[in-house]
Structure formats: structure tokens, C-alpha cells
Design a protein around this motif. Structure first.
Motif, mmCIF file in Angstrom:
data_model
loop_
_atom_site.group_PDB
_atom_site.id
_atom_site.type_symbol
_atom_site.label_atom_id
_atom_site.label_comp_id
_atom_site.label_asym_id
_atom_site.label_seq_id
_atom_site.Cartn_x
_atom_site.Cartn_y
_atom_site.Cartn_z
ATOM 1 N N ASP A 48 -5.187 -3.373 3.076
ATOM 2 C CA ASP A 48 -6.204 -2.783 2.193
ATOM 3 C C ASP A 48 -5.553 -1.762 1.261
ATOM 4 N N GLY A 52 -3.297 -5.735 -2.378
ATOM 5 C CA GLY A 52 -4.276 -6.616 -1.756
ATOM 6 C C GLY A 52 -5.451 -6.872 -2.675
ATOM 7 N N MET A 53 -5.923 -5.819 -3.345
ATOM 8 C CA MET A 53 -7.042 -5.979 -4.278
ATOM 9 C C MET A 53 -6.653 -6.847 -5.472
ATOM 10 N N GLU A 56 -6.785 -10.413 -4.304
ATOM 11 C CA GLU A 56 -8.178 -10.867 -4.230
ATOM 12 C C GLU A 56 -8.698 -11.203 -5.620
ATOM 13 N N LYS A 70 -9.995 -10.741 5.893
ATOM 14 C CA LYS A 70 -9.988 -9.569 6.758
ATOM 15 C C LYS A 70 -9.143 -8.482 6.105
ATOM 16 N N TRP A 71 -9.755 -7.327 5.830
ATOM 17 C CA TRP A 71 -9.031 -6.209 5.219
ATOM 18 C C TRP A 71 -8.533 -5.295 6.328
ATOM 19 N N ASN A 83 1.340 -6.619 2.517
ATOM 20 C CA ASN A 83 1.026 -7.890 1.875
ATOM 21 C C ASN A 83 2.320 -8.624 1.525
#
Length: 362
Positions: A48, A52-53, A56, A70-71, A83
Motif C-alpha cells: 500500500d 502500488g496505486m 492499480e 489485497k492491500w 511491489n
């Protein structure tokens, strides 16, 4: 994974990279969404943080559902989890492509079955197809357990399971090597409907041998492969289909691709480049025969070379006459002379015009 591409350059000397998302399972679901319009989602775990963002965001651009991600909490430097990063460099000529992965200690390698509600995913949501593979299984001892739990739960609810063996010795080496790969994959194979893998995958991951193959596995012995698949199907009667791609590497940028699939005891082979070239040439030849003074729009590049070879062969046999044909090609590169081997003019003369009776003025 977070994929970084140096474009025309090399990883070791690049000053800038283009950012992409990618991964064996993700590439499949993105293709199903974008090419075939199917609703797809991805089960994975991200640290997170900002990277990661960003991943996404890339996935959302591909139209793939992200609600099952799943974060996982992480610290500022990735000690808890991180990551995965993959550097991918394209090849040129005889220099092959280069991949450099940095994916140890990733969130997904640490994810447990409890991090995902598999009963909800396959039972309540009613997911129809689960695709996963040996790359994920090889990430860690934990991922071996998690992928097996996912597959078993999927089968409990009647979900079709496909699995890409995709054997990579370097990935299994840290958790037990080929012995561990066979232990894990032989268990997984009991629950798979569609198994994907080449001859090396079946040998390394499931312990099957192919009669008549050289030890370097440079060429596929189709008869031996068929016998091996039939043997695998007896060992694993749950297999409904087995498939693999066939690739002949000519240069880093020119490959011949095909595929074969086993189903109901038979091997089905996809059309290859030569067959595609003959089909394209037959369409052009039909036009020339029906309308001898037709205008043809002709392309350059490696793809149509086989088509032009077939047209030349038919011309040499006396089956075709190009004397009335006119051609239109792509715009020429500015500043290139006709004798420059990078020009469209040079290409078309080299691969077609010099070998048939098309008029120079046409």
C-alpha cells in the motif's frame, strides 16, 4: 508487476524508462477484457504505497476489475513487503531480449489464503474461470500454498482452472529447485482442466519424458509430444485440454509463431506463417487474375515477405502476369535515396518487383 521499458535503449545505459503493468496471469485477463470484451478481475496483493496505486491505475486503464486486490501495509523501504519490478529490454537482430526482475519479498509472495476470501470469490461471485501458473507458485514457499488453496476452492465450486507451468529454473532454485517444482506442480495438476506448457515444462515440472527429443529441446518432436500428452492425460484424467505455443526464432524481432492443442486424444496445430503467406498470396493472385490491370496496395516489413515469395514462385511457373498491374506503396521516408536499403522503394524491388514482370512506371 511494475514493468519498466527503456524503449530503443538498453537497461544498463538508460536514462529514462516507460512504465507499464504486466505479469503472466494479468496479461491473460487484460487480453480477455480488451480483445474479447469479457469481464475479468485479478486476485493479487500490492504494498500500500504510491507504486502500488500506480499499478492499480494501470490495471484500471486495462479494464480489469481491481476490487479483489489485497492491500498490504508496508514500511518506507520494503522490509515488510514491496511491489515487484521488472525491467524488459527488447532485442535487435542477433541480440536477444533481456529481462531483469526485482521481485523478492513482494506483497503477493507473502499473501496467505486467509488474505483472500476464496469461498466468496468462487462461490458467491461465481467466477467461471481461474487462470494462474508456475511463475506465481515459484515466488515463495507461501505462494505454493496459496495458489493450491485457490485452485482447490475453485474446483469445489465448479470453476474451470487453467494453469501455465512456465518453468523457470532460477525462480525455483531458492525454494528447492526442480524437486520442489515437481512436488508442487504434480499436486496442482490434479485439479487443472486446461494445462499449458511446452515439452520442457512437462519434463521439469511433471516428470514426463518425450521420446525422440534432443536433450537441448531445440525442436519439438510432435509425435513424441503427442505420446507424452496422452500419458499425462492418463495420469491426470482431469485434463480437458493441453496447449502450448510454438516459436521459431529467426532474429530478435522476427519470430514464427504457431500453437498446438491436445483435446480428446487428438493434437490440433494452428496455421503457421507459411500457410498464412500462401493464403494472403492467393487473395492477391485472385485479384490479379480477375482484373489484370488492378491497383495493389502493397506493404513493406518482414510480415509480407513470405507472401511475396509465394507470388514470385507462381509467376515463375507462369501462373501470374503482373504486366498490367499498378502498385501503391506507403509514403517514402524523407531524405532516403532509392538505393538506400531502408527505403520502401528498395524493399519492394528487392522482395518483389525485381522478380516479376511489373512495369517500372507502374
Amino acid at each position: 508487476m511494475f514493468r519498466l521499458d527503456p524503449g530503443e535503449g538498453r537497461i544498463r545505459t538508460a536514462r529514462s524508462f516507460r512504465a507499464w503493468e504486466g505479469g503472466g496471469e494479468y496479461n491473460v485477463v487484460r487480453g480477455l477484457r480488451r480483445c474479447f470484451g469479457l469481464n475479468t478481475g485479478i486476485i493479487t496483493a500490492f504494498a500500500d504505497n504510491e507504486v502500488g496505486m500506480l499499478m492499480e491505475n494501470f490495471i484500471l486503464q486495462g479494464g480489469v476489475d481491481t476490487s479483489l486486490i489485497k492491500w498490504m501495509k508496508t514500511d518506507g523501504i520494503g522490509r515488510i513487503c514491496r511491489n515487484g519490478i521488472n525491467f524488459t529490454e527488447r532485442g535487435y537482430g542477433i541480440r536477444g531480449a533481456v529481462g531483469c526482475s526485482d521481485r523478492a519479498n513482494t506483497a503477493i509472495s507473502k499473501a496467505t489464503p486467509e488474505d483472500f476470501d476464496f469461498d466468496y470469490i468462487f462461490g458467491e461471485l461465481g467466477v467461471r474461470w481461474l487462470h494462474t501458473g508456475g511463475i506465481y507458485a515459484a515466488l515463495s514457499e507461501q505462494s505454493c500454498e496459496t495458489v493450491l488453496a485457490a485452485i482447490k476452492t475453485a474446483k469445489k465450486y465448479g470453476t474451470i482452472v487453467s494453469y501455465d507451468l512456465n518453468y523457470r529454473p532460477s525462480m525455483w532454485s531458492a525454494i528447492g529447485g526442480k524437486e520442489k517444482a515437481q512436488e508442487v506442480n504434480k499436486e496442482i495438476a490434479k485439479y487443472v482442466d486446461v494445462m499449458i506448457g511446452n515439452e520442457e515444462d512437462f519434463t521439469a515440472c511433471l516428470g514426463f519424458k518425450i521420446e525422440g527429443n534432443d536433450e537441448n529441446l531445440k525442436e519439438l518432436n510432435l509425435d513424441g509430444y503427442k505420446k507424452m500428452i496422452n500419458e499425462a492425460a492418463k495420469t491426470y484424467p482431469n485434463f480437458k485440454a493441453v496447449a502450448t505455443t510454438l516459436r521459431e526464432v529467426k532474429t530478435a524481432t522476427v519470430n514464427d509463431w504457431s500453437a498446438i492443442c491436445w483435446a480428446d486424444g487428438e493434437i490440433y496445430k494452428a496455421k503457421d506463417y507459411d500457410e498464412l503467406s500462401r493464403k494472403a498470396a492467393s487473395i492477391i493472385a485472385s485479384q490479379v487474375l480477375m482484373k489484370p490491370e488492378c491497383v495493389l496496395g502493397l506493404a513493406t516489413g518482414s510480415t509480407p515477405i513470405g507472401t511475396y515469395k509465394q507470388l514470385i514462385e507462381w509467376y515463375n511457373k507462369g501462373d501470374l502476369d503482373f504486366s498490367g498491374v499498378k502498385s501503391v506503396n506507403l509514403d517514402e521516408y524523407r531524405g532516403l535515396t532509392r538505393d538506400n536499403d531502408q527505403s520502401y522503394y528498395y524493399f519492394m524491388h528487392e522482395h518483389l518487383f525485381n522478380h516479376v514482370n511489373i512495369k517500372e512506371e507502374n
